[in-house]
Design an enzyme around this catalytic site. Structure first.
Site, PDB file in Angstrom:
ATOM      1  N   GLY A 105     -10.130 -39.271   9.163  1.00 16.17           N
ATOM      2  CA  GLY A 105      -8.955 -39.245   7.874  1.00 16.17           C
ATOM      3  C   GLY A 105      -9.475 -38.971   6.655  1.00 16.17           C
ATOM      4  O   GLY A 105     -10.382 -38.526   6.077  1.00 16.17           O
ATOM      5  N   SER A 106      -8.677 -39.471   5.470  1.00 14.23           N
ATOM      6  CA  SER A 106      -8.787 -39.381   4.295  1.00 14.23           C
ATOM      7  C   SER A 106      -9.946 -39.694   3.353  1.00 14.23           C
ATOM      8  O   SER A 106     -10.317 -39.112   2.281  1.00 14.23           O
ATOM      9  CB  SER A 106      -7.588 -39.722   3.581  1.00 14.23           C
ATOM     10  OG  SER A 106      -6.412 -39.079   3.769  1.00 14.23           O
ATOM     11  N   THR A 107     -10.921 -40.435   4.200  1.00 10.23           N
ATOM     12  CA  THR A 107     -12.206 -40.728   3.436  1.00 10.23           C
ATOM     13  C   THR A 107     -12.981 -39.346   3.197  1.00 10.23           C
ATOM     14  O   THR A 107     -13.875 -39.392   2.457  1.00 10.23           O
ATOM     15  CB  THR A 107     -12.955 -41.727   4.231  1.00 10.23           C
ATOM     16  OG1 THR A 107     -13.238 -41.377   5.496  1.00 10.23           O
ATOM     17  CG2 THR A 107     -12.283 -43.155   4.064  1.00 10.23           C
TER      18      THR A 107
END
Length: 715
Positions: A309-311
């Site tokens: 995801g967004s990491t």
């Protein structure tokens, strides 16, 4: 005629006996004089019959944390046995064999946790079958030193013990996926998982051996021809794990595990300047002292590639900044985006509504998938993004010195795959790959190789056999890009639009990125439902010069309707980061709001305690007298310090006693601990709720104080 036949028979019989005698005598003479008989050296054969050989135990090497705390060692256990042969007591003043089966069974039963009838049955069966000795099954093995001594005190004749080594882990579940475990099989201890397996050739001991000649009762002969081979102990292994930081992590994860019952938790703390792993843990975990039904043998931090995801967005933005094409103030239309006419629609997480036209900086703060897609495809370009991802080593194993590391897979063939990779979907990475790449952001562009082995030393003389040093494995971005990226990551936590506001630390600035990763079901489609995500965060603190880099991921927690997925993650991050930085004595870098005109603390040392307290209370709101002495020996903070009116002032008397610490801040506790040279351990965040040393107890210099903190009720 008859006499002739009789004489002839006698002569033949005599001749036969004579020949037989000569054959036997010749055989004896041959055996006596020949060096070998039928290939057997009879002298050596006789020596071997008389010779007995025993192993001399050696010790497997210990495993330590970076500060020398023992994490794994060999602990002696005992196996009980009973000698039944009466001949073993010949020529002995006291009986050396077991005489009374009933008495032995009654006395041993409660200690071995067996029925007396079962013990007696084993003894009687051994006696009836003329066995020299018997054992008592699994209940008679792995006995502690205390149980051995308790049995010895019973003074039962014929009862003896064999000492055996068993691997022991004093902290139980602590860092079990890193340390691993070793198993005893046929008297040999061998590593099965983790460091125990990875460092087997260094930890492995070599038993010694002693042999001598003895009689049938085992008594050594006067000239025993004794031969000894010395044992060799295994080497000592030191890890980069810090026991204190690991404990902070284990405790926080256990609390989240109990409260939210997630399917998995993965977390690690790293020194980004060196690559040293200071703490790492997973849930489910296991206790290596009691291997039973284990739900998860694998260290998911290094063995579980998934769509994070967004990491991942921090690497997309860093790539654009490094390429010189990023302008944070440029605007884009948020909400939805299609990379080609035939591609699926990419939407932002607020039901694809977006926030209108916003800047790319704000898009990062809000974790906009549309911003990541446009930046990757329209601004930077897929080819450059792929190159930078390789520079960040996101397409290869890190080489961490733990077994079973896996590699993720970058899926980057089609345009839709290129933009989904930019915001952490479609492609897979392990958490340790993400942390390794993030060291470049925390460490001014220098990417460091992660490692858990600090050094190996000889158990005999302490000399260093092997030592790891920090290793730079790349420089994907410049120091300027790293600083700009840290500043942008800082706004994720501090901005009113930031998705990481709940991760804010009390005393330190934090730079980081949240992640909410979708999970794939058995049918290959993404799961639905507000719990079916991996919620994560990767952050570094203090922001300007990070001392710690941390990653936490919580998969599928049980959330109440009012709870957010970030809550279990932020609890772990804040608890571990705040406590670890204080433990490392890192100076807080958050500015404290103070009145425009701070007051100078007057010196009341050597004054009567009651007068000093009265004098200070005229000016300051929060004055406390430490102890019930009559004279002031010190004032905390030191006299002359600029303090605010409501700051806690401590007057130390000549008879100091531990105050009620309820409501104390962490700074107050540290100030008190420094003055009395106390060792402190803090748990939680906020203000003191519980203390290990009771109020009113005398304060002993060098004592150990544990305090539990909790946020104010209004939070």
């Amino acid at each position: 005629m008859k006499n002739k036949k009789t004489n002839r028979s006698a002569a033949l019989l005599l001749l036969a006996f004579g020949v037989l005698f000569l054959v036997i005598a010749g055989r004896f003479l041959y055996i006596e004089t020949a060096p070998k008989v039928e290939g057997v050296d009879l002298k050596k054969w006789a020596e071997n019959v008389r010779k007995t050989t025993y192993d001399i135990d050696a010790t497997r090497g210990k495993i330590y944390d970076k500060n020398g705390m023992v994490l794994a060692y060999d602990r002696p256990t005992y196996r009980i046995y009973a000698i039944l042969d009466p001949d073993y007591s010949i020529n002995s003043a006291e009986p050396n064999h077991l005489q009374d089966a009933d008495e032995a069974a009654e006395k041993l039963a409660p200690i071995l946790e067996m029925d007396a009838s079962e013990i007696k049955e084993k003894i009687v069966d051994g006696q009836e079958n003329d066995r020299f000795q018997i054992e008592f099954g699994s209940k008679g093995r792995d006995l502690s030193q205390a149980k051995k001594e308790e049995i010895e005190d019973l003074d039962i004749s014929g009862i003896n013990f064999t000492e055996e080594a068993k691997r022991y882990y004093p902290n139980g579940m602590f860092a079990s996926h890193i340390i691993g475990f070793a198993r005893t099989s046929e008297g040999e201890i061998s590593g099965v998982t983790g460091i125990e397996k990875q460092m087997e050739k260094y930890l492995k001991e070599t038993k010694g051996e002693i042999s001598y000649e003895r009689d049938k009762y085992g008594t050594k002969l006067l000239n025993p021809n004794e031969v000894m081979k010395e044992p060799e102990n295994g080497d000592e292994v030191y890890l980069t794990i810090d026991q204190k930081i690991q404990t902070f992590l284990e405790d926080a994860m256990s609390e989240v595990d109990e409260q939210y019952n997630p399917k998995k938790i993965m977390a690690a703390v790293m020194d980004p300047k060196t690559g040293e792993i200071l703490a790492m843990s997973n849930r489910p975990s296991y206790n290596p002292n009691a291997i039973g039904d284990v739900d998860n043998w694998y260290n998911d931090m290094i063995s579980n590639p998934f769509e994070p995801g967004s990491t991942v967005k921090m690497f997309t933005w860093a790539s654009a900044i490094e390429a010189g094409v990023y302008k944070g103030s440029d605007m884009f239309k948020s909400g939805t985006y299609k990379v080609t006419e035939d591609s699926p629609v990419i939407g932002d997480h607020n039901n694809r509504n977006g926030w209108g036209s916003i800047t790319y900086d704000e898009g990062f703060q809000r974790s906009s998938n549309v911003a990541a897609s446009k930046l990757a495809y329209d601004v930077l370009g897929p080819e450059k993004l792929r190159k930078y991802f390789s520079d960040f080593h996101l397409d290869k194993k890190t080489g961490i010195d733990l077994p079973n590391e896996s590699n993720g897979r970058i899926v980057f063939d089609r345009p839709i795959e290129q933009i989904t990779t930019a915001f952490g979907q479609g492609s897979t990475f392990t958490p340790i790959q993400l942390m390794t790449a993030a060291t470049s952001i925390a460490n001014d562009g220098q990417m460091m190789k992660p490692y858990v082995l600090s050094k190996i030393t000889s158990s005999e003389d302490g000399k260093v056999v092997k030592e790891n040093k920090p290793e730079q494995i790349g420089a994907p971005i410049s120091p300027d890009t790293a600083k700009q990226m840290r500043d942008l990551l800082g706004t994720v936590v501090t901005s009113e639009h930031g998705t990481g506001q709940s991760f804010k630390l009390n005393d330190y600035t934090l730079a980081g990125k949240t992640g909410t990763a979708q999970l794939t079901g058995e049918d290959g489609t993404y799961l639905t439902g507000r719990n079916n995500y991996v919620f994560s965060f990767m952050g570094m603190a203090p922001k300007e010069d990070p001392e710690l880099l941390m990653y936490v991921a919580v998969q599928q927690p049980d959330l109440e309707p009012t709870e957010l997925g970030s809550e279990p993650v932020s609890y772990i991050v804040k608890t571990v980061m705040e406590n670890s930085l204080h433990y490392m004595d890192i100076k807080p870098d958050k500015e404290v709001e103070e009145p425009m005109t701070p007051l100078s603390l007057p010196d009341v040392t050597d004054q009567p305690a009651d007068e000093a307290a009265r004098k200070l209370k005229e000016t300051f709101e929060n004055v406390e007298v430490i102890g019930d002495g009559s004279k002031v020996t010190a004032v905390l903070p030191e006299p002359g310090t600029k303090v605010v009116e409501n700051q806690k002032i401590m007057i130390v008397t000549d008879q100091p006693k531990m105050p009620d610490l309820t409501g104390y801040s962490i700074r107050d506790i540290q100030r008190l601990a420094r003055h009395f040279k106390l060792n402190i351990e803090t748990m939680g965040n906020g203000y003191v709720e519980k203390q290990s040393i009771p109020a009113g107890s005398p304060i002993k210099e060098g004592g150990y104080l544990v305090v539990e903190l909790s946020p104010p009720a209004s939070e």
